[in-house]
Write a protein that holds these residues in place. Structure first.
Motif, PDB file in Angstrom:
ATOM      1  N   LEU A   1       0.850  -1.199   0.000  1.00 20.03           N
ATOM      2  CA  LEU A   1       0.000   0.000   0.000  1.00 20.03           C
ATOM      3  C   LEU A   1       0.885   1.249   0.000  1.00 20.03           C
ATOM      4  O   LEU A   1       0.649   2.190  -0.763  1.00 20.03           O
ATOM      5  N   GLU A   2       1.945   1.227   0.803  1.00 22.01           N
ATOM      6  CA  GLU A   2       2.854   2.385   0.891  1.00 22.01           C
ATOM      7  C   GLU A   2       3.440   2.714  -0.477  1.00 22.01           C
ATOM      8  O   GLU A   2       3.484   3.868  -0.885  1.00 22.01           O
ATOM      9  N   GLU A   3       3.890   1.654  -1.166  1.00 21.42           N
ATOM     10  CA  GLU A   3       4.500   1.863  -2.483  1.00 21.42           C
ATOM     11  C   GLU A   3       3.475   2.406  -3.476  1.00 21.42           C
ATOM     12  O   GLU A   3       3.729   3.363  -4.194  1.00 21.42           O
ATOM     13  N   ALA A   4       2.293   1.792  -3.495  1.00 23.97           N
ATOM     14  CA  ALA A   4       1.238   2.232  -4.423  1.00 23.97           C
ATOM     15  C   ALA A   4       0.836   3.678  -4.146  1.00 23.97           C
ATOM     16  O   ALA A   4       0.553   4.436  -5.075  1.00 23.97           O
ATOM     17  N   LEU A   5       0.848   4.065  -2.888  1.00 24.19           N
ATOM     18  CA  LEU A   5       0.471   5.446  -2.543  1.00 24.19           C
ATOM     19  C   LEU A   5       1.506   6.453  -3.055  1.00 24.19           C
ATOM     20  O   LEU A   5       1.164   7.585  -3.381  1.00 24.19           O
ATOM     21  N   LEU A   6       2.771   6.027  -3.155  1.00 23.51           N
ATOM     22  CA  LEU A   6       3.826   6.909  -3.671  1.00 23.51           C
ATOM     23  C   LEU A   6       3.562   7.283  -5.132  1.00 23.51           C
ATOM     24  O   LEU A   6       3.985   8.338  -5.599  1.00 23.51           O
ATOM     25  N   TRP A   7       2.888   6.389  -5.859  1.00 18.76           N
ATOM     26  CA  TRP A   7       2.650   6.608  -7.281  1.00 18.76           C
ATOM     27  C   TRP A   7       1.777   7.829  -7.547  1.00 18.76           C
ATOM     28  O   TRP A   7       1.832   8.396  -8.629  1.00 18.76           O
ATOM     29  N   ARG A   8       0.972   8.221  -6.554  1.00 20.37           N
ATOM     30  CA  ARG A   8       0.084   9.377  -6.767  1.00 20.37           C
ATOM     31  C   ARG A   8       0.883  10.628  -7.116  1.00 20.37           C
ATOM     32  O   ARG A   8       0.420  11.476  -7.855  1.00 20.37           O
TER      33      ARG A   8
ATOM     34  N   SER B   1       4.373  10.439  -8.008  1.00 18.32           N
ATOM     35  CA  SER B   1       5.607  10.170  -8.732  1.00 18.32           C
ATOM     36  C   SER B   1       5.402   9.187  -9.878  1.00 18.32           C
ATOM     37  O   SER B   1       5.356   7.976  -9.658  1.00 18.32           O
ATOM     38  N   LEU B   2       5.316   9.736 -11.076  1.00 17.87           N
ATOM     39  CA  LEU B   2       5.211   8.888 -12.256  1.00 17.87           C
ATOM     40  C   LEU B   2       6.481   8.037 -12.369  1.00 17.87           C
ATOM     41  O   LEU B   2       6.430   6.878 -12.747  1.00 17.87           O
ATOM     42  N   GLU B   3       7.615   8.613 -11.967  1.00 13.41           N
ATOM     43  CA  GLU B   3       8.891   7.892 -12.026  1.00 13.41           C
ATOM     44  C   GLU B   3       8.832   6.608 -11.193  1.00 13.41           C
ATOM     45  O   GLU B   3       9.198   5.535 -11.661  1.00 13.41           O
ATOM     46  N   LYS B   4       8.328   6.712  -9.958  1.00 15.53           N
ATOM     47  CA  LYS B   4       8.228   5.529  -9.086  1.00 15.53           C
ATOM     48  C   LYS B   4       7.232   4.522  -9.659  1.00 15.53           C
ATOM     49  O   LYS B   4       7.460   3.321  -9.588  1.00 15.53           O
ATOM     50  N   LEU B   5       6.153   5.015 -10.233  1.00 13.97           N
ATOM     51  CA  LEU B   5       5.153   4.143 -10.854  1.00 13.97           C
ATOM     52  C   LEU B   5       5.787   3.337 -11.992  1.00 13.97           C
ATOM     53  O   LEU B   5       5.622   2.124 -12.071  1.00 13.97           O
ATOM     54  N   LEU B   6       6.540   4.020 -12.854  1.00 12.06           N
ATOM     55  CA  LEU B   6       7.132   3.362 -14.022  1.00 12.06           C
ATOM     56  C   LEU B   6       8.293   2.431 -13.661  1.00 12.06           C
ATOM     57  O   LEU B   6       8.610   1.520 -14.412  1.00 12.06           O
ATOM     58  N   GLN B   7       8.918   2.666 -12.511  1.00 12.11           N
ATOM     59  CA  GLN B   7      10.023   1.805 -12.068  1.00 12.11           C
ATOM     60  C   GLN B   7       9.517   0.461 -11.556  1.00 12.11           C
ATOM     61  O   GLN B   7      10.252  -0.501 -11.500  1.00 12.11           O
ATOM     62  N   ASN B   8       8.254   0.415 -11.166  1.00 13.66           N
ATOM     63  CA  ASN B   8       7.681  -0.804 -10.608  1.00 13.66           C
ATOM     64  C   ASN B   8       7.006  -1.610 -11.723  1.00 13.66           C
ATOM     65  O   ASN B   8       6.125  -1.080 -12.406  1.00 13.66           O
ATOM     66  N   PRO B   9       7.405  -2.867 -11.957  1.00 14.43           N
ATOM     67  CA  PRO B   9       6.816  -3.656 -13.052  1.00 14.43           C
ATOM     68  C   PRO B   9       5.285  -3.750 -12.968  1.00 14.43           C
ATOM     69  O   PRO B   9       4.598  -3.675 -13.979  1.00 14.43           O
ATOM     70  N   TYR B  10       4.756  -3.888 -11.771  1.00 13.95           N
ATOM     71  CA  TYR B  10       3.297  -3.983 -11.592  1.00 13.95           C
ATOM     72  C   TYR B  10       2.646  -2.632 -11.903  1.00 13.95           C
ATOM     73  O   TYR B  10       1.621  -2.565 -12.570  1.00 13.95           O
ATOM     74  N   GLY B  11       3.297  -1.567 -11.430  1.00 17.00           N
ATOM     75  CA  GLY B  11       2.780  -0.220 -11.682  1.00 17.00           C
ATOM     76  C   GLY B  11       2.789   0.098 -13.168  1.00 17.00           C
ATOM     77  O   GLY B  11       1.806   0.620 -13.708  1.00 17.00           O
ATOM     78  N   LEU B  12       3.896  -0.243 -13.832  1.00 15.55           N
ATOM     79  CA  LEU B  12       4.018  -0.003 -15.274  1.00 15.55           C
ATOM     80  C   LEU B  12       2.917  -0.747 -16.027  1.00 15.55           C
ATOM     81  O   LEU B  12       2.247  -0.182 -16.889  1.00 15.55           O
ATOM     82  N   ALA B  13       2.712  -2.021 -15.677  1.00 14.29           N
ATOM     83  CA  ALA B  13       1.693  -2.830 -16.359  1.00 14.29           C
ATOM     84  C   ALA B  13       0.289  -2.281 -16.091  1.00 14.29           C
ATOM     85  O   ALA B  13      -0.552  -2.219 -17.002  1.00 14.29           O
ATOM     86  N   SER B  14       0.021  -1.864 -14.863  1.00 16.88           N
ATOM     87  CA  SER B  14      -1.296  -1.307 -14.521  1.00 16.88           C
ATOM     88  C   SER B  14      -1.542  -0.008 -15.284  1.00 16.88           C
ATOM     89  O   SER B  14      -2.629   0.220 -15.816  1.00 16.88           O
ATOM     90  N   PHE B  15      -0.513   0.840 -15.323  1.00 18.33           N
ATOM     91  CA  PHE B  15      -0.620   2.129 -16.018  1.00 18.33           C
ATOM     92  C   PHE B  15      -0.833   1.900 -17.514  1.00 18.33           C
ATOM     93  O   PHE B  15      -1.667   2.547 -18.146  1.00 18.33           O
ATOM     94  N   HIS B  16      -0.108   0.923 -18.075  1.00 18.69           N
ATOM     95  CA  HIS B  16      -0.251   0.586 -19.499  1.00 18.69           C
ATOM     96  C   HIS B  16      -1.680   0.117 -19.784  1.00 18.69           C
ATOM     97  O   HIS B  16      -2.305   0.557 -20.755  1.00 18.69           O
ATOM     98  N   SER B  17      -2.207  -0.770 -18.940  1.00 18.52           N
ATOM     99  CA  SER B  17      -3.586  -1.256 -19.120  1.00 18.52           C
ATOM    100  C   SER B  17      -4.581  -0.103 -19.031  1.00 18.52           C
ATOM    101  O   SER B  17      -5.530  -0.028 -19.817  1.00 18.52           O
ATOM    102  N   PHE B  18      -4.351   0.791 -18.084  1.00 22.20           N
ATOM    103  CA  PHE B  18      -5.229   1.955 -17.943  1.00 22.20           C
ATOM    104  C   PHE B  18      -5.190   2.814 -19.212  1.00 22.20           C
ATOM    105  O   PHE B  18      -6.240   3.184 -19.751  1.00 22.20           O
ATOM    106  N   LEU B  19      -3.988   3.101 -19.708  1.00 23.34           N
ATOM    107  CA  LEU B  19      -3.876   3.927 -20.918  1.00 23.34           C
ATOM    108  C   LEU B  19      -4.505   3.235 -22.121  1.00 23.34           C
ATOM    109  O   LEU B  19      -5.129   3.883 -22.959  1.00 23.34           O
TER     110      LEU B  19
END
Length: 177
Positions: free
Chosen positions: A51-58, A60-78
């Motif tokens: 949860l802490e990591e996911a909250l950082l994404w709000r 920091s796009l950089e932190k979101l893109l550095q995380n494989p799960y975050g990158l995949a979630s963001f890609h699916s959203f886009l």
């Protein structure tokens, strides 16, 4: 040159025959011709973030893109918004920077240019004329930094525009429950 009507008529019959043959093949052959609509992609089996990591994404796009799960979630959203070309371009640029061989770099640079930069490209990204001109000039002699300016522009666009929408989306809200 105008083709005689007879030739066109024969060509039409030929196409009709081929279509008929394709349609009579067993179902498995049809699958190659008419693909099923794509199912929304689930992020790969990357570890779900804390949860802490996911909250950082709000913030920091950089932190979101550095995380494989975050990158995949963001890609699916886009993809769900029909704007995945931005993230795909960003990822292509990241991969491009890792290439060591000048020959492979030139090949990848050409591919990125044709797919994302050139006017009417299949996944054309929205960059201004100046950035496009600088990028084209950089591609005369491809280097690891050839796409830096364009990549920074697209990153800024995603940060300003896509990230806030992602944070409000179900994709993200599910993660922080």
């Amino acid at each position: 040159p105008d083709l005689p009507l007879l030739t066109l008529s024969c060509r039409a019959k030929e196409i009709k025959t081929k279509l008929g043959t394709l349609l009579q093949k067993p179902d498995s052959a049809i699958d190659f011709i008419i693909p099923y609509p794509e199912k929304p992609e689930k992020p790969p089996k990357a570890q779900k973030p804390s949860l802490e990591e996911a909250l950082l994404w709000r913030d920091s796009l950089e932190k979101l893109l550095q995380n494989p799960y975050g990158l995949a979630s963001f890609h699916s959203f886009l993809r769900s918004e029909f704007s995945e070309e931005n993230i795909e371009f960003w990822v292509a640029c990241e991969d491009y920077k890792k290439i060591k061989s000048p020959v492979k770099m030139a090949e990848k640079a050409k591919k990125i240019y044709e797919e994302f930069i050139q006017t009417e490209a299949p996944k054309e990204v929205n960059i201004d004329h100046f950035t496009k001109a600088v990028t084209m000039k950089n591609l005369v002699e491809p280097s690891p930094s050839s796409f830096d300016m364009a990549q920074k522009r697209i990153f800024a666009l995603m940060e300003k525009d896509s990230l806030p929408r992602f944070v409000r989306s179900e994709f993200y809200q599910e993660l922080i429950k």
